[in-house]
Write an enzyme that holds these catalytic residues in place. Structure first.
Site, PDB file in Angstrom:
ATOM      1  N   ASP A 122       2.685   5.327  -6.677  1.00 31.06           N
ATOM      2  CA  ASP A 122       3.945   5.206  -5.928  1.00 31.06           C
ATOM      3  C   ASP A 122       5.160   5.073  -6.823  1.00 31.06           C
ATOM      4  O   ASP A 122       6.290   5.148  -6.329  1.00 31.06           O
ATOM      5  CB  ASP A 122       3.854   3.988  -4.999  1.00 31.06           C
ATOM      6  CG  ASP A 122       2.860   4.241  -3.878  1.00 31.06           C
ATOM      7  OD1 ASP A 122       1.885   3.489  -3.758  1.00 31.06           O
ATOM      8  OD2 ASP A 122       3.043   5.241  -3.156  1.00 31.06           O
ATOM      9  N   HIS A 132       0.866  -1.193   0.000  1.00 31.12           N
ATOM     10  CA  HIS A 132       0.000   0.000   0.000  1.00 31.12           C
ATOM     11  C   HIS A 132       0.898   1.237   0.000  1.00 31.12           C
ATOM     12  O   HIS A 132       1.720   1.393  -0.888  1.00 31.12           O
ATOM     13  CB  HIS A 132      -0.947  -0.085   1.198  1.00 31.12           C
ATOM     14  CG  HIS A 132      -2.074   0.904   1.250  1.00 31.12           C
ATOM     15  ND1 HIS A 132      -2.437   1.699   0.214  1.00 31.12           N
ATOM     16  CD2 HIS A 132      -2.937   1.206   2.267  1.00 31.12           C
ATOM     17  CE1 HIS A 132      -3.469   2.456   0.566  1.00 31.12           C
ATOM     18  NE2 HIS A 132      -3.787   2.194   1.808  1.00 31.12           N
ATOM     19  N   HIS A 178      -2.435  -2.270  -9.667  1.00 32.09           N
ATOM     20  CA  HIS A 178      -3.422  -1.617  -8.801  1.00 32.09           C
ATOM     21  C   HIS A 178      -4.698  -2.454  -8.799  1.00 32.09           C
ATOM     22  O   HIS A 178      -5.076  -3.020  -9.815  1.00 32.09           O
ATOM     23  CB  HIS A 178      -3.738  -0.209  -9.312  1.00 32.09           C
ATOM     24  CG  HIS A 178      -4.338   0.669  -8.280  1.00 32.09           C
ATOM     25  ND1 HIS A 178      -5.674   0.656  -7.970  1.00 32.09           N
ATOM     26  CD2 HIS A 178      -3.773   1.583  -7.449  1.00 32.09           C
ATOM     27  CE1 HIS A 178      -5.916   1.533  -7.016  1.00 32.09           C
ATOM     28  NE2 HIS A 178      -4.780   2.107  -6.672  1.00 32.09           N
TER      29      HIS A 178
HETATM   30  C1  SDX Z   1      -1.500   2.158  -3.338  1.00 34.56           C
HETATM   31  O1  SDX Z   1      -6.232   0.811  -3.303  1.00 34.56           O
HETATM   32  C2  SDX Z   1      -5.739   1.960  -3.514  1.00 34.56           C
HETATM   33  O2  SDX Z   1      -6.422   2.835  -3.947  1.00 34.56           O
HETATM   34  C3  SDX Z   1      -4.282   2.168  -3.070  1.00 34.56           C
HETATM   35  C4  SDX Z   1      -3.642   3.479  -3.472  1.00 34.56           C
HETATM   36  C5  SDX Z   1      -4.264   4.643  -2.762  1.00 34.56           C
HETATM   37  O3  SDX Z   1      -4.157   5.774  -3.260  1.00 34.56           O
HETATM   38  O4  SDX Z   1      -4.755   4.433  -1.609  1.00 34.56           O
HETATM   39  O5  SDX Z   1      -3.768   3.689  -4.864  1.00 34.56           O
HETATM   40  C6  SDX Z   1      -2.160   3.472  -3.092  1.00 34.56           C
HETATM   41  O6  SDX Z   1      -1.473   1.343  -2.449  1.00 34.56           O
HETATM   42  C7  SDX Z   1      -0.952   1.868  -4.709  1.00 34.56           C
HETATM   43  C8  SDX Z   1      -0.357   0.425  -4.833  1.00 34.56           C
HETATM   44  C9  SDX Z   1       1.073   0.449  -4.271  1.00 34.56           C
HETATM   45  N1  SDX Z   1       1.583  -0.920  -4.208  1.00 34.56           N
HETATM   46  C10 SDX Z   1       2.538  -1.361  -5.021  1.00 34.56           C
HETATM   47  O7  SDX Z   1       3.004  -0.706  -5.946  1.00 34.56           O
HETATM   48  C11 SDX Z   1       3.047  -2.770  -4.691  1.00 34.56           C
HETATM   49  C12 SDX Z   1       3.171  -3.577  -5.986  1.00 34.56           C
HETATM   50  N2  SDX Z   1       1.820  -3.827  -6.506  1.00 34.56           N
HETATM   51  C13 SDX Z   1       1.205  -5.095  -6.153  1.00 34.56           C
HETATM   52  O8  SDX Z   1       1.541  -5.620  -4.917  1.00 34.56           O
HETATM   53  C14 SDX Z   1      -0.274  -5.164  -6.556  1.00 34.56           C
HETATM   54  O9  SDX Z   1      -0.366  -4.700  -7.835  1.00 34.56           O
HETATM   55  C15 SDX Z   1      -1.308  -4.474  -5.696  1.00 34.56           C
HETATM   56  C16 SDX Z   1      -1.217  -4.859  -4.273  1.00 34.56           C
HETATM   57  C17 SDX Z   1      -1.190  -3.000  -5.828  1.00 34.56           C
HETATM   58  C18 SDX Z   1      -2.690  -4.891  -6.236  1.00 34.56           C
HETATM   59  O10 SDX Z   1      -2.787  -6.250  -6.024  1.00 34.56           O
HETATM   60  P1  SDX Z   1      -4.101  -7.069  -6.487  1.00 34.56           P
HETATM   61  O11 SDX Z   1      -5.123  -6.178  -7.027  1.00 34.56           O
HETATM   62  O12 SDX Z   1      -4.483  -7.970  -5.361  1.00 34.56           O
HETATM   63  O13 SDX Z   1      -3.568  -7.887  -7.711  1.00 34.56           O
HETATM   64  P2  SDX Z   1      -2.938  -9.307  -7.611  1.00 34.56           P
HETATM   65  O14 SDX Z   1      -1.894  -9.343  -6.528  1.00 34.56           O
HETATM   66  O15 SDX Z   1      -4.040 -10.285  -7.556  1.00 34.56           O
HETATM   67  O16 SDX Z   1      -2.167  -9.380  -9.006  1.00 34.56           O
HETATM   68  C19 SDX Z   1      -2.797  -9.888 -10.172  1.00 34.56           C
HETATM   69  C20 SDX Z   1      -1.645 -10.513 -10.961  1.00 34.56           C
HETATM   70  C21 SDX Z   1      -0.848 -11.561 -10.164  1.00 34.56           C
HETATM   71  O17 SDX Z   1      -0.233 -12.424 -11.114  1.00 34.56           O
HETATM   72  P3  SDX Z   1      -0.880 -13.922 -11.324  1.00 34.56           P
HETATM   73  O18 SDX Z   1      -1.002 -14.542  -9.932  1.00 34.56           O
HETATM   74  O19 SDX Z   1      -2.216 -13.675 -11.984  1.00 34.56           O
HETATM   75  O20 SDX Z   1       0.113 -14.648 -12.207  1.00 34.56           O
HETATM   76  O21 SDX Z   1      -0.678  -9.492 -11.279  1.00 34.56           O
HETATM   77  C22 SDX Z   1       0.556  -9.798 -10.640  1.00 34.56           C
HETATM   78  C23 SDX Z   1       0.256 -10.769  -9.525  1.00 34.56           C
HETATM   79  O22 SDX Z   1       1.390 -11.572  -9.242  1.00 34.56           O
HETATM   80  N3  SDX Z   1       1.070  -8.542 -10.107  1.00 34.56           N
HETATM   81  C24 SDX Z   1       2.330  -8.150 -10.195  1.00 34.56           C
HETATM   82  C25 SDX Z   1       2.373  -6.897  -9.596  1.00 34.56           C
HETATM   83  N4  SDX Z   1       1.148  -6.557  -9.174  1.00 34.56           N
HETATM   84  C26 SDX Z   1       0.344  -7.587  -9.491  1.00 34.56           C
HETATM   85  N5  SDX Z   1       3.421  -8.769 -10.721  1.00 34.56           N
HETATM   86  C27 SDX Z   1       4.581  -8.081 -10.629  1.00 34.56           C
HETATM   87  N6  SDX Z   1       4.698  -6.844 -10.067  1.00 34.56           N
HETATM   88  C28 SDX Z   1       3.622  -6.237  -9.551  1.00 34.56           C
HETATM   89  N7  SDX Z   1       3.729  -5.016  -9.001  1.00 34.56           N
END
Ligand code: SDX
Length: 429
Positions: free
Chosen positions: A363, A268, A307
């Site tokens: 971010d 997050h 996201h």
């Molecule tokens: C913020 O919710 C909000 O509004 C948050 C925010 C706000 O203003 O409050 O916007 C702020 O928190 C932004 C997000 C910051 N976090 C990151 O940058 C961390 C990296 N991102 C991931 O951890 C992820 O994308 C999330 C947590 C942001 C979202 O996760 P989801 O929606 O649960 O998606 P998921 O984990 O189910 O991913 C779907 C697929 C998966 O692959 P498969 O299992 O289908 O093979 O996408 C992949 C994930 O492994 N994936 C990524 C990835 N993010 C998702 N693979 C590599 N790198 C990534 N960053």
């Protein structure tokens, strides 16, 4: 629309149910009527991590993840970032309308007059280790404020709620600055009410022995824009924590501490700090392809990408990227930006990321710009928390005033043992 409903056939009983649709949702409690036996509990929904669940109705922020749209109270984020100050946007989030000049002047004056911390709070903060993480200091100190303002427990008193919101918006930059000064071993700098909100924060962070802090207007404006971009984002993890803790009628200080704790997680708000560490780990542009392969093999995530809602470019990331250029005009070129741009370009053309609709989020570029401004990575999420405080409080106010809301208490699917006989300790093992 007469057929604004679902007809559900339960194949276990061949019974048919008509369930009304409510604003393109099904009220989960309407499923409880679907049973196989009269004394059944009835059906629930199952939605781990709330992937497809609305927890409330809200008029504060609108996001269209597919189109990359973000609006606060109907105003596009791009316009607000260009035309407003952060406090003006905080007013909008709280009051639902942009302030007129006298309303803004009164709001700014009221916030300014509450930026000081009680000396007890200062002493509380002095108890932290010298190398305590500023985010942990912030979370703890927000909770400690509830000991200074016991009147905050009167959460059903509108005037008390308003006063606590003003206090929290006003004091979080002071707590943040004091946390930073503590980690550096510097004396605390008190607010200078001749300065604007963001300039005052910079004054409390960076003034040393000079009698008056000299504000760099380009940096101050860029930071104010970053605060606007981070101010609210509908029902994200930390806002959901604010609403859940606040729903038990806990005071807004401990509720905000819970929200800040949720924000600190690397998935997050903690992601901006991780992005910078990731870029430093990559080191050079030559190492990018190798790192991308590690991500695609699941060894690590591309921090700052992806996201839950945005399946298109996060509109905030685009604005931050533009602001970065203006900051680097002042601070000098930053090689990390070139690595970030190359990382983005490669990722946006790679099938792994395209297939999963992974784009840069808020971010991805913010850490680079914060570092260029002079912030250490440990402060990045603290900056996010300063901005998001106005959003958390606006959402908290909306939750308290919503007649549909009550204490948040989800159910579960039980997967444990059925009832079983107790075994006394002598007979165990
Ligand atoms: C913020 O919710 C909000 O509004 C948050 C925010 C706000 O203003 O409050 O916007 C702020 O928190 C932004 C997000 C910051 N976090 C990151 O940058 C961390 C990296 N991102 C991931 O951890 C992820 O994308 C999330 C947590 C942001 C979202 O996760 P989801 O929606 O649960 O998606 P998921 O984990 O189910 O991913 C779907 C697929 C998966 O692959 P498969 O299992 O289908 O093979 O996408 C992949 C994930 O492994 N994936 C990524 C990835 N993010 C998702 N693979 C590599 N790198 C990534 N960053």
């Amino acid at each position: 629309m007469p057929n604004n409903s679902l007809t559900i056939t339960d194949n276990r009983t061949d019974r048919t149910y008509t369930v009304p649709l409510f604003k393109d949702t099904v009220r989960a409690t309407d499923l409880r009527q679907i049973k196989t036996q009269p004394d059944d509990f009835g059906l629930m929904t199952y939605d781990p991590a709330y992937m497809n669940t609305s927890s409330c109705q809200s008029a504060i922020t609108f996001i269209d993840g597919d189109k990359g749209i973000l609006r606060y109270r109907g105003y596009p984020i791009e316009i607000l970032a260009e035309k407003c100050t952060y406090l003006e946007v905080a007013y909008l989030l709280h009051h639902g309308e942009l302030p007129d000049p006298s309303q803004l002047a009164q709001w700014v004056n009221e916030i300014n007059s509450h930026m000081m911390l009680h000396e007890n709070t200062k002493k509380f903060m002095e108890g932290f280790r010298h190398d305590a993480h500023p985010m942990a200091m912030l979370v703890s100190t927000l909770a400690a404020l509830s000991t200074i303002y016991p009147d905050a427990r009167r959460v059903n008193d509108a005037e008390s709620r308003r006063l606590q919101c003003v206090r929290l918006i006003a004091k979080i930059p002071t707590i943040a600055a004091f946390s930073f000064r503590h980690t550096q071993g510097y004396p605390y700098i008190y607010p200078d009410n001749e300065l604007g909100y963001t300039e005052n924060f910079m004054n409390m962070l960076w003034r040393m022995v000079e009698p008056k802090f000299q504000v760099n207007e380009v940096i101050a404006r860029a930071l104010d824009i970053l605060f606007i971009l981070h101010a609210d984002h509908e029902q994200n993890c930390s806002t959901s924590a604010m609403r859940a803790v606040g729903s038990s009628q806990a005071d807004p200080y401990v509720s905000a501490a819970a929200a800040a704790a949720a924000l600190s997680g690397p998935l997050h708000g903690g992601a901006n700090e991780e992005v910078l560490r990731m870029i430093e780990e990559i080191g050079t542009r030559e190492n990018i392809p190798g790192y991308i392969e590690q991500v695609k093999s699941g060894k690590c995530k591309l921090m700052g990408f992806g996201h839950r809602v945005y399946k298109n470019y996060d509109p905030r990331a685009a604005i931050i990227k533009q602001a970065a250029y203006e900051v680097f005009e002042v601070t000098g070129p930053n090689p990390k930006l070139e690595i970030a741009k190359e990382l983005e370009d490669i990722a946006l053309h790679d099938e792994y990321f395209i297939k999963r609709r992974l784009y840069p989020n808020v971010d991805f570029y913010s850490g680079i710009i914060y570092q260029a401004m002079g912030f250490k990575p440990e402060m990045f999420t603290v900056l996010f928390a300063i901005a998001r405080m106005s959003g958390w409080l606006a959402q908290w106010q909306e939750m308290i005033s919503d007649p549909e809301q009550k204490i948040a208490r989800p159910r579960q699917i039980y997967t444990g043992y059925p009832a079983r006989e107790f075994v006394s300790i002598e007979l165990r093992g």
